[in-house]
Design a protein around this motif. Structure first.
Motif, PDB file in Angstrom:
ATOM      1  N   SER A  18      65.839 -82.435 -41.032  1.00  0.00           N
ATOM      2  CA  SER A  18      65.207 -82.933 -39.801  1.00  0.00           C
ATOM      3  C   SER A  18      66.173 -83.740 -38.931  1.00  0.00           C
ATOM      4  O   SER A  18      66.067 -83.721 -37.706  1.00  0.00           O
ATOM      5  N   ASP A  19      67.125 -84.446 -39.550  1.00  0.00           N
ATOM      6  CA  ASP A  19      68.077 -85.254 -38.769  1.00  0.00           C
ATOM      7  C   ASP A  19      69.238 -84.428 -38.221  1.00  0.00           C
ATOM      8  O   ASP A  19      69.728 -84.690 -37.129  1.00  0.00           O
ATOM      9  N   TYR A  20      69.686 -83.434 -38.971  1.00  0.00           N
ATOM     10  CA  TYR A  20      70.886 -82.693 -38.605  1.00  0.00           C
ATOM     11  C   TYR A  20      70.612 -81.620 -37.554  1.00  0.00           C
ATOM     12  O   TYR A  20      71.478 -81.298 -36.758  1.00  0.00           O
ATOM     13  N   LEU A  21      69.401 -81.078 -37.537  1.00  0.00           N
ATOM     14  CA  LEU A  21      69.071 -79.988 -36.621  1.00  0.00           C
ATOM     15  C   LEU A  21      68.280 -80.476 -35.423  1.00  0.00           C
ATOM     16  O   LEU A  21      67.513 -81.427 -35.526  1.00  0.00           O
ATOM     17  N   SER A  22      68.456 -79.804 -34.324  1.00  0.00           N
ATOM     18  CA  SER A  22      67.622 -80.040 -33.143  1.00  0.00           C
ATOM     19  C   SER A  22      66.524 -78.987 -33.147  1.00  0.00           C
ATOM     20  O   SER A  22      66.793 -77.792 -33.310  1.00  0.00           O
ATOM     21  N   TYR A  23      65.305 -79.442 -32.934  1.00  0.00           N
ATOM     22  CA  TYR A  23      64.162 -78.525 -32.972  1.00  0.00           C
ATOM     23  C   TYR A  23      64.029 -77.779 -31.642  1.00  0.00           C
ATOM     24  O   TYR A  23      64.022 -78.381 -30.576  1.00  0.00           O
ATOM     25  N   VAL A  24      63.915 -76.455 -31.748  1.00  0.00           N
ATOM     26  CA  VAL A  24      63.693 -75.600 -30.586  1.00  0.00           C
ATOM     27  C   VAL A  24      62.350 -74.894 -30.807  1.00  0.00           C
ATOM     28  O   VAL A  24      62.231 -74.076 -31.713  1.00  0.00           O
ATOM     29  N   PRO A  25      61.317 -75.214 -30.014  1.00  0.00           N
ATOM     30  CA  PRO A  25      60.010 -74.591 -30.238  1.00  0.00           C
ATOM     31  C   PRO A  25      60.055 -73.080 -29.988  1.00  0.00           C
ATOM     32  O   PRO A  25      60.878 -72.591 -29.221  1.00  0.00           O
ATOM     33  N   LEU A  26      59.172 -72.376 -30.667  1.00  0.00           N
ATOM     34  CA  LEU A  26      59.045 -70.935 -30.458  1.00  0.00           C
ATOM     35  C   LEU A  26      58.531 -70.666 -29.045  1.00  0.00           C
ATOM     36  O   LEU A  26      57.709 -71.426 -28.526  1.00  0.00           O
ATOM     37  N   LEU A  32      55.583 -64.277 -34.487  1.00  0.00           N
ATOM     38  CA  LEU A  32      56.759 -64.510 -35.316  1.00  0.00           C
ATOM     39  C   LEU A  32      58.017 -64.419 -34.458  1.00  0.00           C
ATOM     40  O   LEU A  32      58.045 -63.689 -33.464  1.00  0.00           O
ATOM     41  N   PRO A  33      59.079 -65.124 -34.837  1.00  0.00           N
ATOM     42  CA  PRO A  33      60.314 -65.040 -34.053  1.00  0.00           C
ATOM     43  C   PRO A  33      60.964 -63.656 -34.207  1.00  0.00           C
ATOM     44  O   PRO A  33      60.749 -62.974 -35.202  1.00  0.00           O
ATOM     45  N   GLU A  34      61.754 -63.277 -33.211  1.00  0.00           N
ATOM     46  CA  GLU A  34      62.430 -61.984 -33.251  1.00  0.00           C
ATOM     47  C   GLU A  34      63.546 -61.966 -34.289  1.00  0.00           C
ATOM     48  O   GLU A  34      63.836 -60.930 -34.878  1.00  0.00           O
ATOM     49  N   HIS A  35      64.215 -63.099 -34.502  1.00  0.00           N
ATOM     50  CA  HIS A  35      65.328 -63.186 -35.439  1.00  0.00           C
ATOM     51  C   HIS A  35      65.084 -64.319 -36.426  1.00  0.00           C
ATOM     52  O   HIS A  35      64.538 -65.361 -36.068  1.00  0.00           O
ATOM     53  N   LEU A  36      65.516 -64.102 -37.650  1.00  0.00           N
ATOM     54  CA  LEU A  36      65.521 -65.165 -38.652  1.00  0.00           C
ATOM     55  C   LEU A  36      66.980 -65.338 -39.073  1.00  0.00           C
ATOM     56  O   LEU A  36      67.571 -64.453 -39.687  1.00  0.00           O
ATOM     57  N   TYR A  37      67.552 -66.457 -38.694  1.00  0.00           N
ATOM     58  CA  TYR A  37      68.964 -66.699 -38.952  1.00  0.00           C
ATOM     59  C   TYR A  37      69.174 -67.186 -40.382  1.00  0.00           C
ATOM     60  O   TYR A  37      68.310 -67.826 -40.974  1.00  0.00           O
ATOM     61  N   SER A  38      70.352 -66.915 -40.910  1.00  0.00           N
ATOM     62  CA  SER A  38      70.704 -67.372 -42.257  1.00  0.00           C
ATOM     63  C   SER A  38      70.864 -68.893 -42.242  1.00  0.00           C
ATOM     64  O   SER A  38      71.124 -69.490 -41.190  1.00  0.00           O
ATOM     65  N   PRO A  39      70.712 -69.545 -43.396  1.00  0.00           N
ATOM     66  CA  PRO A  39      70.913 -70.993 -43.434  1.00  0.00           C
ATOM     67  C   PRO A  39      72.303 -71.401 -42.945  1.00  0.00           C
ATOM     68  O   PRO A  39      72.446 -72.429 -42.283  1.00  0.00           O
ATOM     69  N   THR A  40      73.317 -70.594 -43.239  1.00  0.00           N
ATOM     70  CA  THR A  40      74.672 -70.910 -42.769  1.00  0.00           C
ATOM     71  C   THR A  40      74.743 -70.893 -41.248  1.00  0.00           C
ATOM     72  O   THR A  40      75.344 -71.779 -40.628  1.00  0.00           O
ATOM     73  N   GLU A  41      74.107 -69.891 -40.633  1.00  0.00           N
ATOM     74  CA  GLU A  41      74.106 -69.795 -39.174  1.00  0.00           C
ATOM     75  C   GLU A  41      73.320 -70.944 -38.546  1.00  0.00           C
ATOM     76  O   GLU A  41      73.703 -71.498 -37.511  1.00  0.00           O
ATOM     77  N   VAL A  42      72.228 -71.335 -39.177  1.00  0.00           N
ATOM     78  CA  VAL A  42      71.424 -72.454 -38.658  1.00  0.00           C
ATOM     79  C   VAL A  42      72.244 -73.740 -38.711  1.00  0.00           C
ATOM     80  O   VAL A  42      72.236 -74.525 -37.758  1.00  0.00           O
ATOM     81  N   LEU A  43      72.975 -73.952 -39.795  1.00  0.00           N
ATOM     82  CA  LEU A  43      73.832 -75.139 -39.892  1.00  0.00           C
ATOM     83  C   LEU A  43      74.949 -75.101 -38.856  1.00  0.00           C
ATOM     84  O   LEU A  43      75.311 -76.126 -38.281  1.00  0.00           O
ATOM     85  N   ARG A  44      75.498 -73.923 -38.619  1.00  0.00           N
ATOM     86  CA  ARG A  44      76.569 -73.792 -37.631  1.00  0.00           C
ATOM     87  C   ARG A  44      76.051 -74.097 -36.234  1.00  0.00           C
ATOM     88  O   ARG A  44      76.694 -74.812 -35.463  1.00  0.00           O
ATOM     89  N   ARG A  45      74.864 -73.576 -35.903  1.00  0.00           N
ATOM     90  CA  ARG A  45      74.289 -73.773 -34.563  1.00  0.00           C
ATOM     91  C   ARG A  45      73.689 -75.163 -34.387  1.00  0.00           C
ATOM     92  O   ARG A  45      73.516 -75.644 -33.279  1.00  0.00           O
ATOM     93  N   GLN A  46      73.280 -75.795 -35.480  1.00  0.00           N
ATOM     94  CA  GLN A  46      72.653 -77.119 -35.499  1.00  0.00           C
ATOM     95  C   GLN A  46      71.371 -77.180 -34.672  1.00  0.00           C
ATOM     96  O   GLN A  46      71.028 -78.217 -34.119  1.00  0.00           O
ATOM     97  N   LYS A  47      70.666 -76.093 -34.602  1.00  0.00           N
ATOM     98  CA  LYS A  47      69.361 -76.069 -33.937  1.00  0.00           C
ATOM     99  C   LYS A  47      68.573 -74.902 -34.501  1.00  0.00           C
ATOM    100  O   LYS A  47      69.128 -73.956 -35.061  1.00  0.00           O
ATOM    101  N   GLY A  48      67.243 -74.995 -34.352  1.00  0.00           N
ATOM    102  CA  GLY A  48      66.414 -73.909 -34.845  1.00  0.00           C
ATOM    103  C   GLY A  48      64.945 -74.199 -34.657  1.00  0.00           C
ATOM    104  O   GLY A  48      64.534 -75.300 -34.312  1.00  0.00           O
ATOM    105  N   ASN A  49      64.144 -73.167 -34.918  1.00  0.00           N
ATOM    106  CA  ASN A  49      62.689 -73.307 -34.837  1.00  0.00           C
ATOM    107  C   ASN A  49      62.133 -73.649 -36.221  1.00  0.00           C
ATOM    108  O   ASN A  49      62.890 -73.869 -37.177  1.00  0.00           O
ATOM    109  N   CYS A  50      60.834 -73.678 -36.322  1.00  0.00           N
ATOM    110  CA  CYS A  50      60.205 -74.072 -37.582  1.00  0.00           C
ATOM    111  C   CYS A  50      60.574 -73.125 -38.729  1.00  0.00           C
ATOM    112  O   CYS A  50      60.719 -73.547 -39.877  1.00  0.00           O
ATOM    113  N   PHE A  51      60.771 -71.839 -38.426  1.00  0.00           N
ATOM    114  CA  PHE A  51      61.165 -70.882 -39.454  1.00  0.00           C
ATOM    115  C   PHE A  51      62.585 -71.170 -39.945  1.00  0.00           C
ATOM    116  O   PHE A  51      62.859 -71.086 -41.145  1.00  0.00           O
TER     117      PHE A  51
END
Length: 120
Positions: A18-26, A32-51
């Motif tokens: 919750s602290d490291y990522l910025s929340y981006v609402p769907l 459902l979202p069009e893409h589900l990113y890998s945990p590595t990609e989510v960490l690299r981007r530092q943002k994501g949706n609830c999924f």
């Protein structure tokens, strides 16, 4: 021996996500979202949706030895709050069944025959 690292509690893992990522609402919260990113990609981007958040946290928990799953769907308020006030207690069901059983007359499978007096 269950594989769970007792020194890695749940709270710091969820706090990190919750602290490291910025929340981006769907865009469409009911779809459902069009893409589900890998945990590595989510960490690299530092943002994501609830999924993305749940997928990353689940990955961290699995890595720490927890039995973790990501679930998607809808549930009633009673399910989400674990409200079982309208459910019958399973212990009471057994008690009622025992009371019904006590009220029944048990038919005996075997019985004694009376001896016939054969003396004349």
């Amino acid at each position: 021996s269950s594989g769970i690292n007792a020194e890695w509690p749940l709270r710091p893992g969820s706090q990190f996500v919750s602290d490291y990522l910025s929340y981006v609402p769907l865009e469409c919260p009911n779809e459902l979202p069009e893409h589900l990113y890998s945990p590595t990609e989510v960490l690299r981007r530092q943002k994501g949706n609830c999924f993305d958040f749940s997928n990353l946290l689940c990955s961290l928990l699995l890595g720490a030895g927890y039995d973790a799953y990501c679930v998607c769907g809808y549930a009633t308020k009673e399910v989400t709050l674990m409200d079982q006030s309208r459910s019958q207690c399973p212990l009471l069901k057994k008690k009622d069944a025992v009371q019904k059983e006590e009220g029944k007359v048990k038919k005996k499978k075997y019985r004694l025959r009376l001896c016939v007096d054969t003396t004349a």
